[in-house]
Design a protein around this motif. Sequence first.
Motif, PDB file in Angstrom:
ATOM      1  N   ARG A 590      42.608  30.215   9.522  1.00  0.00           N
ATOM      2  CA  ARG A 590      42.630  29.258   8.419  1.00  0.00           C
ATOM      3  C   ARG A 590      44.012  29.120   7.783  1.00  0.00           C
ATOM      4  O   ARG A 590      44.723  30.096   7.580  1.00  0.00           O
ATOM      5  N   SER A 593      43.756  24.390   2.486  1.00  0.00           N
ATOM      6  CA  SER A 593      42.435  23.762   2.421  1.00  0.00           C
ATOM      7  C   SER A 593      42.411  22.640   1.404  1.00  0.00           C
ATOM      8  O   SER A 593      43.205  22.604   0.458  1.00  0.00           O
ATOM      9  N   TYR A 617      40.669  21.587  12.561  1.00  0.00           N
ATOM     10  CA  TYR A 617      40.266  22.003  11.226  1.00  0.00           C
ATOM     11  C   TYR A 617      38.891  22.664  11.271  1.00  0.00           C
ATOM     12  O   TYR A 617      38.188  22.623  12.292  1.00  0.00           O
ATOM     13  N   LYS A 734      34.794  22.596   1.733  1.00  0.00           N
ATOM     14  CA  LYS A 734      36.204  22.899   1.986  1.00  0.00           C
ATOM     15  C   LYS A 734      36.549  22.480   3.401  1.00  0.00           C
ATOM     16  O   LYS A 734      35.741  22.633   4.323  1.00  0.00           O
ATOM     17  N   TYR A 736      39.506  23.373   6.014  1.00  0.00           N
ATOM     18  CA  TYR A 736      40.653  24.245   6.272  1.00  0.00           C
ATOM     19  C   TYR A 736      41.460  23.709   7.441  1.00  0.00           C
ATOM     20  O   TYR A 736      40.917  23.459   8.531  1.00  0.00           O
TER      21      TYR A 736
END
Length: 844
Positions: A590, A593, A617, A734, A736
Amino acid sequence: MKKYTTIILLSLLVLGCGSKKHADDTTPPPTTNETAELISFKFNESSGQTINETKTNATFSINGPSGSAERITGVEGKALRVNGFYGWATGKLNVSYPTNKVCVTAWVAPSAFPVQRKDLDQLSENTNASLFSNVNTTTNAGVALGIDQYGRIIGQFKVGTAIVNIVSDQQIELKKWSLVSLNINGLSGLASLYLNGVKVKAIAFTSGNIVWDNNATIYIGKESKIKTIAGFDTNGLTGAIDQVSLWGKDLTDAEILTQYNKVSPAIPNLKIPIETRFAEDIHRPKYHLLPSSAWTNESHGLLYIDNKYHLFSQRNYNGPYLEHINWGHYVSSDLVSWEEKTQVLWPQPGFDEVGIWSGHAVIRDGQPYIFYTGVNKAKAGIGLATSSAPYDSWIKNGAPIIANVPSNIANADFRDPFVFQHNSDWYMMVGTGLRTGTARGGLFLYKSISTDFKQWSQQGTMLEGNPSADGTGDFWEMPIYYNFGAKSIVLINKLPNANALYWTGSFDGSKFIRDNVVPERLEVINHLLSPSIHPDANGNLTAIGIVPDGVNSAKHKQQGWAHVFSLPRVWTLVNNKIKQVPHPNLLNLRGTSKNFTNVSFDQNSSNVLNGASGTQYEIVATVNPGTATRVGFSLNKNLAIGEQTLIYYDFTTKTFVVDRSKSSILPDVPTSNQSSNYVLPAGDIRWRIFVDASVIEVFVNEELAFATRSFPSAGSNQIDLYAQGGTATATDLKIYNIQGGGTASVSKNVELKEDTIHPVVYPNPSTENFNFKFYNIEKTTAVAAYVFDINGFPVKKIEKLIDSENTVVNWNGYMDNGMKAREGVYIIKGFVGNDLFDAKIIVK
């Protein structure tokens, strides 16, 4: 190889010197008649789709798309890289070929040995991936020197009306420079092959004139014959070529040794230049494991030994098509970042001369063993190979450990061994299609009766299908057995319509007793196949499968690679069902974000994520379906051209759907829809979705998983939410960014972001009972985390619900294996809701 080494040593003793001239030897080397060199290719062009022949200055064209020609450092200057199905050079020369004596010399560094077509070529017909060939394929006039499908040096020429073939007894080395030479003396009727200056084969033939075709096309890096499969040329060389010469005489032994001693080439860099070769490839994944180029399919033999993970797979290095299968090899320290290694097994004369097909690997008393299917057209046998650290080279057993299909049970085929331990005994199950009565899949069972795994006793069948009742087809391949403790599983990949299915039950030493007749599906939507399993460093059962491209041969040829491996997953067995979650090490991928809360959306919504876009992602989201009848995501979206891939759950039909009908306007890519029934419980849906160019992996509610492929046009990269029939809400979401590149994923150890939560840990340091206190918790929130040791391996899984009045999570200091954590530094990392948190723990 021992035989080859002996030949080399004896020859060098006769010559009275090593393979290179000794520094103290003042004897001048024999003089080579350089004027006898009629044709010479040096390959020192810096770029372009042509090479020059230096004696006549003729121009040869390099086969392949414009800009595809590649050079590497050669034995001197540059060398030409040839890639199996493209990259060779062709042209014509105006020269007078010698009819009495001739010699061909060339340096070669093969990455793999060329293809023999399983269903088209006779076993007696050797491929000649030629370093030089000007053979008229109708009359057979001309001379060819190359390597065959087993890496042996092979020469072909015509004398009078006779076609003469000469083949060495041993193979040349992979990924090293070797000088190969062919001497032909038509007057005396003698021909010889040389490897690195030493004669390794000589034959006699009826003397006469060497026959040529002065108008024949010359091939550098490919056989003159046309041999194809699915539009791919199959008889090209894979590797590098340098300094190809044709001489108007037969060179003496001393002169050939002098040619070898002229240079001391370094180990060639044959790694595929991924960043340049695939720079414009928008569909090539970056953080999923996939081959550097060409073909891979079934993964097998996932191992963890000496602090490294090893994964093997079916591999054709000669092009992105299924033929002449080797066992590819990948190594990782964390299941996320992988390095591709040299193949460990490949076809050789004998029971596996057509292909090294699928199998399994185990560790017994610290010793790893590979079990594989060897194929020779007539039948399949089970082979065995062993290795020692660092496990880059494997030694085959000379004969199959199970020679052929059981003769007392009618069956269609016999392949894909899986070896497992039950109590103190070791067993092997092998996939088959039974043909007594109703055609059905089955598993042959064998029991090891020797400590070295070389002797096995047939035990009948371990499990048989009943297609009308269980829907398991008429053939089973790539089986898996695993004992979770209270229950065991048997997983099979059924044919036709390949699908990974499994049963829970128990093994009694001869039969697997199923809990239910009808098996469970491994994937909610069927697109991941043939998983390979092994416990990770902390004992978590980890699985990696293959996610096929689903494209046609034209697309595979255009992109130059085929298929991708899934991300590593952790399997647990809960209520007799396999639960799949992403391996916790994937958290290390990751980056930054984008965060969203309480986003409402319906069928009229668009761009509710404020222009979020990307090609690599991860999405982590909790979605309340509200009144919507369909809820999910629109990925790879571009409203301007109408492209999008929809992934959603349909509450009306109780079905997961991948709608690819508008996924791409490009040709030769899949646009069919995928769906499967599954009853989701009421309430929020928790999604984790990994997008990596053309591959999409979806995890739902920390138990369900499926994968798919999508090949959008350039620029179709918008991320959006999707709903129909009402209004839904993404309470937490989210996205990332993930960084990665190379043959395999390259994890990025990113700095902690401002949105990472750091709970208070107390007492810390301590010997036990660590408490993690969270703040600003306003509602019931799930905490899902792992405690990692200093090497990054998960040692304890922690799950708990917290709320505004109970904001503390506890770890008692014991690991999942029941042992107390040793003194040292540990990290807890995971999610509180959809927020990432971490904290340092010091165990005294």
